[in-house]
Design a protein around this motif. Structure first.
Motif, short mmCIF file in Angstrom:
data_model
loop_
_atom_site.label_atom_id
_atom_site.label_comp_id
_atom_site.label_asym_id
_atom_site.label_seq_id
_atom_site.Cartn_x
_atom_site.Cartn_y
_atom_site.Cartn_z
N LEU A 58 119.97 -38.50 -16.51
CA LEU A 58 118.75 -38.72 -17.28
C LEU A 58 118.83 -39.96 -18.17
O LEU A 58 117.86 -40.29 -18.84
CB LEU A 58 118.42 -37.47 -18.10
N SER A 59 119.97 -40.65 -18.16
CA SER A 59 120.07 -41.89 -18.93
C SER A 59 119.36 -43.03 -18.20
O SER A 59 119.06 -44.05 -18.80
CB SER A 59 121.53 -42.25 -19.18
N LYS A 60 119.06 -42.85 -16.91
CA LYS A 60 118.46 -43.91 -16.12
C LYS A 60 116.95 -43.75 -15.91
O LYS A 60 116.28 -44.69 -15.50
CB LYS A 60 119.14 -43.99 -14.76
N ALA A 61 116.43 -42.56 -16.15
CA ALA A 61 115.00 -42.33 -15.89
C ALA A 61 114.48 -41.17 -16.73
O ALA A 61 115.24 -40.29 -17.12
CB ALA A 61 114.77 -42.03 -14.41
N ASP A 62 113.19 -41.22 -17.02
CA ASP A 62 112.50 -40.11 -17.67
C ASP A 62 111.73 -39.35 -16.60
O ASP A 62 111.05 -39.96 -15.77
CB ASP A 62 111.52 -40.61 -18.73
N PHE A 75 106.34 -37.00 -12.71
CA PHE A 75 106.57 -38.44 -12.64
C PHE A 75 108.02 -38.73 -13.01
O PHE A 75 108.53 -38.19 -13.98
CB PHE A 75 105.65 -39.19 -13.61
N ASN A 76 108.65 -39.59 -12.23
CA ASN A 76 109.99 -40.06 -12.53
C ASN A 76 109.89 -41.55 -12.80
O ASN A 76 109.57 -42.33 -11.91
CB ASN A 76 110.94 -39.81 -11.34
N GLN A 77 110.10 -41.96 -14.05
CA GLN A 77 109.96 -43.35 -14.47
C GLN A 77 111.31 -43.92 -14.82
O GLN A 77 111.93 -43.48 -15.80
CB GLN A 77 109.02 -43.45 -15.68
N PRO A 78 111.80 -44.90 -14.04
CA PRO A 78 113.06 -45.56 -14.42
C PRO A 78 112.94 -46.21 -15.79
O PRO A 78 111.88 -46.72 -16.15
CB PRO A 78 113.24 -46.63 -13.34
N GLU A 83 111.66 -50.19 -10.07
CA GLU A 83 112.05 -49.53 -8.82
C GLU A 83 112.48 -48.09 -9.07
O GLU A 83 113.08 -47.78 -10.08
CB GLU A 83 113.19 -50.30 -8.16
N GLY A 84 112.14 -47.25 -8.13
CA GLY A 84 112.55 -45.86 -8.23
C GLY A 84 111.50 -44.94 -8.81
O GLY A 84 111.72 -43.75 -8.94
#
Length: 152
Positions: A58-62, A75-78, A83-84
Motif C-alpha cells: 500500500l506504499s505504492k498505491a491508494d 479504484f486503485n491509484q498509483p 501507470e497502474g
C-alpha cells in the motif's frame, strides 16, 4: 363475554408481537446495509493463491472502495505516475454478513458480470471483507482478505 374479551385481547397482543418482529427484521436488514454505505480505504490486502500469500504493498498505491445503497465502485491509484490505475464497479447484495458483488464495469471481459461472494464484518470504522474469487475463464482462483477503514 369475559372469555371473548380475554381471547380478543390475547389475539391482538399476539398479532402486534408478530408485526413488531417482522418490522424489527426489516429494520435490522436496512441498518446492516446502511452501515456498509460509505467510502472505504484499503489498509490491508492479502491474497492467497495455491501455496503462496501476497500482501498488497500500500506504499505504492491508494485503493478506495465506495459503496452506496445498491452499487459499489473501486479504484486503485498509483501514488507516483499514472501507470497502474484500474477500477471497476457494479451492484451488490448484502444479507447480514453475506456480501455478493456483481462486477458490471471492468476492463477485463472474463470477469464482467461475474458474482463474487464474500463475508463482511464491520467493527467500528473497519470493514473486513474475505472470500474466494473464482473465475475459471480468467484463470483466477484465490482467497482474499481485505481490511478497510471508513474515510467518509
Amino acid at each position: 363475554m369475559k372469555k371473548y374479551i380475554l381471547i380478543l385481547i390475547t389475539l391482538l397482543g399476539l398479532s402486534c408481537k408478530d408485526k413488531t418482529e417482522v418490522t424489527s427484521s426489516i429494520k435490522e436488514k436496512e441498518n446492516s446495509n446502511k452501515s456498509i454505505v460509505g467510502t472505504w480505504k484499503l489498509v490491508y490486502g492479502e491474497t492467497r493463491q495455491k501455496d503462496s500469500i501476497q500482501i498488497k504493498d500500500l506504499s505504492k498505491a491508494d485503493f478506495i472502495k465506495i459503496i452506496n445503497e445498491d452499487h459499489f465502485a473501486f479504484f486503485n491509484q498509483p501514488k507516483k505516475g499514472g501507470e497502474g490505475f484500474y477500477g471497476g464497479g457494479g451492484t451488490y447484495t448484502l444479507d447480514r454478513n453475506n456480501y455478493i458483488e456483481v462486477l458490471d464495469y471492468v476492463a477485463v471481459d472474463e470477469v464482467r458480470g461475474h458474482e463474487f461472494p464474500f463475508t463482511v464484518e464491520i467493527k467500528g470504522d473497519t470493514l473486513i471483507q474475505s472470500g474466494i474469487e473464482d473465475v475459471p475463464e480468467a484463470g483466477i482462483k484465490r482467497h482474499i482478505v481485505e481490511k478497510y477503514i471508513k474515510i467518509d
